[in-house]
Design a protein around this motif. Structure first.
Motif, PDB file in Angstrom:
ATOM      1  N   LEU A 361       0.845  -1.190   0.000  1.00 55.48           N
ATOM      2  CA  LEU A 361       0.000   0.000   0.000  1.00 55.48           C
ATOM      3  C   LEU A 361       0.881   1.240   0.000  1.00 55.48           C
ATOM      4  O   LEU A 361       1.900   1.294   0.699  1.00 55.48           O
ATOM      5  N   ASP A 416      -5.311  -8.483   3.873  1.00 58.44           N
ATOM      6  CA  ASP A 416      -4.696  -8.231   2.566  1.00 58.44           C
ATOM      7  C   ASP A 416      -5.575  -7.452   1.596  1.00 58.44           C
ATOM      8  O   ASP A 416      -5.293  -7.419   0.402  1.00 58.44           O
ATOM      9  N   LYS A 417      -6.642  -6.810   2.065  1.00 58.02           N
ATOM     10  CA  LYS A 417      -7.485  -6.013   1.183  1.00 58.02           C
ATOM     11  C   LYS A 417      -7.395  -4.544   1.569  1.00 58.02           C
ATOM     12  O   LYS A 417      -7.489  -4.195   2.752  1.00 58.02           O
ATOM     13  N   THR A 418      -7.202  -3.687   0.584  1.00 60.21           N
ATOM     14  CA  THR A 418      -6.979  -2.264   0.846  1.00 60.21           C
ATOM     15  C   THR A 418      -8.139  -1.424   0.354  1.00 60.21           C
ATOM     16  O   THR A 418      -8.917  -1.840  -0.503  1.00 60.21           O
ATOM     17  N   ARG A 420      -8.968   2.855  -0.717  1.00 58.97           N
ATOM     18  CA  ARG A 420      -8.473   4.216  -0.938  1.00 58.97           C
ATOM     19  C   ARG A 420      -9.677   5.053  -1.342  1.00 58.97           C
ATOM     20  O   ARG A 420     -10.203   4.921  -2.455  1.00 58.97           O
ATOM     21  N   ILE A 426      -7.073   6.073   3.439  1.00 59.35           N
ATOM     22  CA  ILE A 426      -6.644   4.773   2.952  1.00 59.35           C
ATOM     23  C   ILE A 426      -6.517   3.823   4.140  1.00 59.35           C
ATOM     24  O   ILE A 426      -6.321   4.243   5.281  1.00 59.35           O
ATOM     25  N   VAL A 428      -6.536  -0.788   5.408  1.00 58.42           N
ATOM     26  CA  VAL A 428      -6.412  -2.209   5.128  1.00 58.42           C
ATOM     27  C   VAL A 428      -7.469  -2.958   5.933  1.00 58.42           C
ATOM     28  O   VAL A 428      -7.779  -2.582   7.073  1.00 58.42           O
ATOM     29  N   TYR A 439     -10.236  -3.346  10.641  1.00 57.66           N
ATOM     30  CA  TYR A 439      -9.637  -2.424   9.685  1.00 57.66           C
ATOM     31  C   TYR A 439      -8.615  -1.550  10.390  1.00 57.66           C
ATOM     32  O   TYR A 439      -8.653  -1.347  11.607  1.00 57.66           O
TER      33      TYR A 439
END
Length: 465
Positions: A361, A416-418, A420, A426, A428, A439
């Protein structure tokens, strides 16, 4: 002759609208499809409309004060009541409500975060719960430090044949690609979502393996996948037409990951996958039918997992790939002005071992070359601790720090998911060992990530993004 002057005005709660700026966004209203299929100015699911204050207010969580039930998160088991001995009403957990039973009164139990896509005003994530139902989670922010998580049930069991999906977004449609587990050929399927919800599933190819990867281009969507002979090929969807497949490379032993690098004057598509010797290969698109193939590192490099490596770029100079080697440690390889280095261990001192591929990221959009651009690398070690490595000024230098544990009292199985968001927030997403969704986000004041927090879940109705 007289003329009538039409004054365009903003709309308030439940009034019809066409786009976001028709509504009083300063009151927290969004232009969304309601349950009658018409777009109206509505509060998002974690808020309610206050007629007294004339704005959307956040729904109450445990022990928050309230007057009526709708001021609490009824959708997941909270009601407004006065406990014995209390002087005022508060939001408390109602023990005999369906969502309270399966959600631990405030948190749904999550099997897997399947995919997340950054859209115009929000990030949407497909999530599979432990009761094997798909949900679409919409992440928005109303202030620098307040994020909301809207949960929408996708009430269609057809999606269960596609437990691994890679999604991409184009022209107001979400395209999700996956391999069917209900036929021996593992046929490639396309699931589509429009702004009104789940649309359809169709079969677009047969006899595949691994996990597909979807990518959005300017006017089309492309899926990359291996067939049963381990040949990497791609199919493009343009103007709602699925074009013929085209082969890219033979003899792969791992899934692909792809991105489009956008520089000042060029756009270049790259794909990466583990080859038959278990080392990494780069595939650069030269034309619609021609790809340049480059082996990275040495032929003796041994990447452990069949799942795709993590590859991306930063600014105008650097391109990165990260992978777990057979010793369980995470290495990185870097391209500086299109010249690839050899693999290097992220942290030579600790030599931690990891169970998941890292997530990469950047503090600013990828194509920005600001000297204060910072890169973050998150991964879960074999003790289920979340670890962070940071590279400050990563658009102009390559210097990842040692691994630093984050919140050692929590154990995770996925992170592992972001996301924005349009306002710059921003973060994760991940799941702990108790199947709860967490999160973290980048604090704009400290430029550091917050500790993991529970992602509060709301709205169990039929999916309406």
């Amino acid at each position: 002759m007289t003329s009538t002057l039409i004054i365009d005005r903003k709309r308030t709660y439940k009034e019809t609208c066409n786009d976001l700026y028709d509504c009083y966004t300063e009151y927290g209203l969004l232009c969304e499809y309601g349950w009658n299929e018409n777009k109206s100015c509505l509060c998002e699911g974690s808020h309610y409309w206050s007629t007294q204050q004339n704005k959307c207010l956040r729904k109450g969580e445990m022990n928050d004060s309230c007057d009526v039930d709708y001021q609490c998160h009824q959708e997941i088991g909270f009601v407004c009541d006065k406990p014995p001995g209390a002087l005022t009403k508060i939001c408390i957990c109602a023990a005999n409500i369906y969502w309270a039973k399966i959600s631990n009164c405030g948190q749904r139990m999550i099997q897997h975060i399947v995919d997340c896509i950054n859209e115009n005003y929000a990030t949407t994530c497909l999530i599979l719960s432990t009761d094997y139902m798909y949900h679409m989670v919409t992440i928005r922010s109303f202030s620098e430090k307040e994020l909301s998580f809207d949960w929408f049930l996708i009430d269609n069991r057809a999606l269960l044949e596609l437990p691994q999906l890679s999604c991409t977004f184009n022209n107001n449609t979400k395209y999700c690609f996956g391999l069917s587990i209900q036929d021996s050929q593992h046929s490639l399927k396309l699931a589509q979502f429009t702004r009104k919800g789940f649309h359809s599933i169709e079969n677009i190819g047969g006899n595949n393996r691994g996990i597909a990867f979807g990518l959005t281009n300017i006017n089309n969507v492309t899926v990359f996948v291996r067939n049963s002979q381990n040949t990497l090929y791609h199919r493009t969807i343009a103007d709602d037409e699925i074009l013929s497949p085209h082969d890219i490379a033979l003899s792969l032993s791992g899934d692909p990951t792809c991105y489009i690098q956008e520089l000042l004057t060029t756009r270049q598509t790259y794909c990466f996958a583990r080859n038959s010797a278990f080392s990494l290969t780069e595939y650069a698109e030269l034309s619609a039918y021609e790809w340049r193939i480059t082996q990275l590192g040495y032929a003796t490099d041994q990447i452990r997992d069949e799942i795709a490596p993590v590859c991306s770029y930063v600014g105008q100079l650097y391109r990165y790939c990260f992978a777990i080697f057979e010793n369980g440690q995470i290495y990185r390889i870097i391209s500086n002005s299109n010249i690839w280095s050899t693999w290097e261990l992220i942290d030579k001192g600790q030599q931690l071992q990891f169970i998941t591929q890292p997530v990469f990221l950047t503090s600013k959009p990828l194509n920005q070359s600001d000297p204060d651009q910072t890169c973050y690398l998150f991964a879960i070690d074999t003790n289920n601790n979340l670890q962070l490595s940071t590279n400050i000024n990563c658009a102009v230098s390559d210097n990842f720090s040692e691994w630093i544990p984050i919140s050692t009292n929590l154990k995770f199985k996925q992170f592992d998911k972001t996301f924005r968001l349009r306002d710059g927030n921003i973060g994760v997403l991940g799941i702990d060992n108790q199947n709860q969704l967490y999160y973290m986000f980048l604090d704009p004041q400290t430029n550091r990530f917050t500790s993991p927090r529970l992602a509060f879940s709301v709205k169990s109705e039929q999916f309406r993004p």
